[in-house]
Design an enzyme around this catalytic site. Structure first.
Site, PDB file in Angstrom:
ATOM      1  CB  CYS A  30      -4.338 -31.945   9.982  1.00  0.00           C
ATOM      2  SG  CYS A  30      -3.786 -30.241  10.237  1.00  0.00           S
TER       3      CYS A  30
HETATM    4  N1  NAP Z   1      -7.084 -27.741   6.007  1.00  0.00           N
HETATM    5  C1  NAP Z   1      -6.797 -28.784   6.769  1.00  0.00           C
HETATM    6  O1  NAP Z   1      -5.880 -29.575   6.471  1.00  0.00           O
HETATM    7  C2  NAP Z   1      -7.606 -29.070   8.008  1.00  0.00           C
HETATM    8  C3  NAP Z   1      -7.411 -30.290   8.662  1.00  0.00           C
HETATM    9  C4  NAP Z   1      -8.158 -30.564   9.818  1.00  0.00           C
HETATM   10  C5  NAP Z   1      -9.052 -29.629  10.299  1.00  0.00           C
HETATM   11  N2  NAP Z   1      -9.200 -28.436   9.641  1.00  0.00           N
HETATM   12  C6  NAP Z   1     -10.166 -27.488  10.189  1.00  0.00           C
HETATM   13  O2  NAP Z   1     -11.314 -27.529   9.345  1.00  0.00           O
HETATM   14  C7  NAP Z   1     -11.912 -26.241   9.277  1.00  0.00           C
HETATM   15  C8  NAP Z   1     -12.000 -25.820   7.803  1.00  0.00           C
HETATM   16  O3  NAP Z   1     -10.671 -25.773   7.286  1.00  0.00           O
HETATM   17  P1  NAP Z   1     -10.401 -25.450   5.764  1.00  0.00           P
HETATM   18  O4  NAP Z   1      -8.956 -25.706   5.548  1.00  0.00           O
HETATM   19  O5  NAP Z   1     -11.394 -26.116   4.892  1.00  0.00           O
HETATM   20  O6  NAP Z   1     -10.656 -23.861   5.749  1.00  0.00           O
HETATM   21  P2  NAP Z   1     -10.998 -22.930   4.507  1.00  0.00           P
HETATM   22  O7  NAP Z   1     -10.449 -23.505   3.253  1.00  0.00           O
HETATM   23  O8  NAP Z   1     -10.554 -21.574   4.909  1.00  0.00           O
HETATM   24  O9  NAP Z   1     -12.592 -22.978   4.433  1.00  0.00           O
HETATM   25  C9  NAP Z   1     -13.416 -22.517   5.473  1.00  0.00           C
HETATM   26  C10 NAP Z   1     -14.778 -22.195   4.888  1.00  0.00           C
HETATM   27  O10 NAP Z   1     -15.644 -21.760   5.943  1.00  0.00           O
HETATM   28  C11 NAP Z   1     -16.519 -20.755   5.441  1.00  0.00           C
HETATM   29  N3  NAP Z   1     -16.759 -19.804   6.527  1.00  0.00           N
HETATM   30  C12 NAP Z   1     -15.869 -18.949   7.104  1.00  0.00           C
HETATM   31  N4  NAP Z   1     -16.466 -18.248   8.081  1.00  0.00           N
HETATM   32  C13 NAP Z   1     -17.756 -18.646   8.122  1.00  0.00           C
HETATM   33  C14 NAP Z   1     -18.876 -18.270   8.898  1.00  0.00           C
HETATM   34  N5  NAP Z   1     -18.774 -17.322   9.853  1.00  0.00           N
HETATM   35  N6  NAP Z   1     -20.058 -18.889   8.678  1.00  0.00           N
HETATM   36  C15 NAP Z   1     -20.180 -19.833   7.719  1.00  0.00           C
HETATM   37  N7  NAP Z   1     -19.150 -20.227   6.938  1.00  0.00           N
HETATM   38  C16 NAP Z   1     -17.948 -19.633   7.129  1.00  0.00           C
HETATM   39  C17 NAP Z   1     -15.792 -20.106   4.276  1.00  0.00           C
HETATM   40  O11 NAP Z   1     -16.683 -19.966   3.194  1.00  0.00           O
HETATM   41  P3  NAP Z   1     -17.483 -18.628   2.916  1.00  0.00           P
HETATM   42  O12 NAP Z   1     -16.659 -17.497   3.486  1.00  0.00           O
HETATM   43  O13 NAP Z   1     -17.636 -18.563   1.434  1.00  0.00           O
HETATM   44  O14 NAP Z   1     -18.795 -18.818   3.643  1.00  0.00           O
HETATM   45  C18 NAP Z   1     -14.725 -21.112   3.866  1.00  0.00           C
HETATM   46  O15 NAP Z   1     -14.950 -21.661   2.603  1.00  0.00           O
HETATM   47  C19 NAP Z   1     -11.024 -25.297  10.110  1.00  0.00           C
HETATM   48  O16 NAP Z   1     -11.574 -25.148  11.386  1.00  0.00           O
HETATM   49  C20 NAP Z   1      -9.692 -26.045  10.169  1.00  0.00           C
HETATM   50  O17 NAP Z   1      -8.943 -25.728  11.321  1.00  0.00           O
HETATM   51  C21 NAP Z   1      -8.511 -28.146   8.504  1.00  0.00           C
END
Ligand code: NAP
Length: 343
Positions: free
Chosen positions: A149
């Site tokens: 981001c």
């Molecule tokens: N938030 C932002 O603004 C943003 C912006 C750009 C990029 N990102 C990137 O996008 C990715 C997701 O971010 P987010 O903010 O959506 O994170 P989040 O809210 O923590 O969601 C991550 C999801 O991944 C799942 N997960 C975790 N470990 C896993 C595994 N080993 N296998 C399968 N599923 C798994 C979890 O669901 P379950 O545990 O229920 O399976 C969780 O719902 C990250 O890498 C982050 O750095 C985020």
């Protein structure tokens, strides 16, 4: 219709993919994984999506991906790198929102993420998914690594200056602030309301994981190493990034505003604000837009660029869909024609 899966669909970027894809004409979301919510209807966890998704979350272990054309990874780092090779082998394309394929240097990955990369052979193939700088490479790509981001805002702000060789790229400075959703949905003490509310703080000043990604992408523009000081902050709000960039001019120029306007002339999602108008996060909240303004305080040699984006849309899921549209030859703005929520 494109058959799409989302791994990590119950997190913030996963839910944002679901919100945006619900209105995309060419996509059917077939599989959405969550280990925590497996078996529970999507609309029960996210009732704002009720009426658009009838299915339940499934466990990623069920491996229901074979019939898909595309899988989005909305997972923390070090997840996709283990699963992507098997998907590519089955001719399933991948758009990864995590950091796993952003850095092209295996050693750099190890340094910043503290782990050996599970699929180093794919690092050079992964296309960095910032369409405004990398559109041609995205056409037909098998594996897209969406930018972080902060890097999205920082790169879009610095790119015109570096492409025109206008500033000293060994001394680029960024002060940026993000809403709390940037840290994902998982609860933690540092993210709870009474820790965040009425507070403003910096973090990761000695070295944030987005720094090598920023320097790698800027280095590609100038063909040399760049040096960036990057100071992130946490804002007591849910969505939005405001980045203030500083650079030193190498030569005098009176046309900074028009350089930016020309650089982004054809870009639907980039708005260069009229001189003297400054961006606000609420102007882009919920939309895939980025607003940029340029100043040169007191006519001096320091250029100040201000950039805003919604971290969950242009900073994550909106950009991932923009990349998908390019990869599959849909109009680039399909499903993304959303205005900001102001106020
Ligand atoms: N938030 C932002 O603004 C943003 C912006 C750009 C990029 N990102 C990137 O996008 C990715 C997701 O971010 P987010 O903010 O959506 O994170 P989040 O809210 O923590 O969601 C991550 C999801 O991944 C799942 N997960 C975790 N470990 C896993 C595994 N080993 N296998 C399968 N599923 C798994 C979890 O669901 P379950 O545990 O229920 O399976 C969780 O719902 C990250 O890498 C982050 O750095 C985020």
């Amino acid at each position: 219709m494109l058959a799409v899966g989302i791994i990590g669909g119950a997190g913030y970027t996963g839910a944002e993919l679901l919100r945006l894809l619900a209105l995309h004409d060419q996509v059917e979301v077939k599989v959405v994984t969550s280990r925590d919510y497996a078996g529970i209807p999507i609309s029960q966890v996210y009732s704002h999506l009720a009426g658009y998704y009838e299915q339940s979350f499934v466990s990623p272990e069920e491996n229901l991906f074979d019939e898909l054309d595309l899988v989005f990874f909305a997972t923390p780092h070090a997840v996709s790198m283990n699963l992507v090779p098997a998907l590519l082998e089955k001719d399933i394309k991948v758009i990864d929102l995590s950091a796993d394929f952003r850095l092209q240097d295996n050693e750099l990955w190890k340094k910043w993420y503290g782990d050996v990369h599970a699929s180093p052979e794919l690092l050079s193939e992964a296309v960095y998914g910032l369409p405004e700088l990398n559109r041609d490479d995205l056409l037909g790509a098998r594996l897209v690594a969406c930018p972080g981001c902060y890097p999205t805002a920082v790169l879009l702000g610095f790119a015109p200056l570096l492409a025109e060789d206008l500033v000293d790229f060994s001394n680029l400075i960024v002060s940026a602030a993000s809403g709390v959703s940037g840290a994902g949905r998982k609860a933690s003490l540092s993210n709870n309301f009474s820790e965040i509310g009425e507070n403003f703080k910096s973090y990761g000043v000695a070295g944030h994981r987005h720094l090598p990604e920023i320097e790698q992408a800027l280095g590609k523009i100038v063909g040399q190493e760049t040096k960036v000081i990057f100071v992130p902050h946490l804002l007591p709000m849910v969505r939005g990034i405001h980045a203030t960039l500083f650079a030193t001019l190498k030569r005098n120029t009176s046309c900074l505003q028009s350089i930016f306007e020309q650089f982004y002339e054809v870009e639907k999602f980039i708005e260069i604000l009229p001189k003297g108008t400054y961006p606000q996060t609420r102007n882009v909240r919920g939309s895939n837009k980025v607003q940029i303004s340029i100043e040169r305080p007191d006519g001096g040699s320091t250029v100040v660029i201000m950039v805003v984006e919604d971290n969950l849309v242009k900073g994550a899921s909106g950009q991932a869909i923009q990349c998908m549209n390019i990869v599959f030859g849909f109009p680039e703005d399909m499903g993304l024609e959303i205005l900001g929520l102001n106020p």
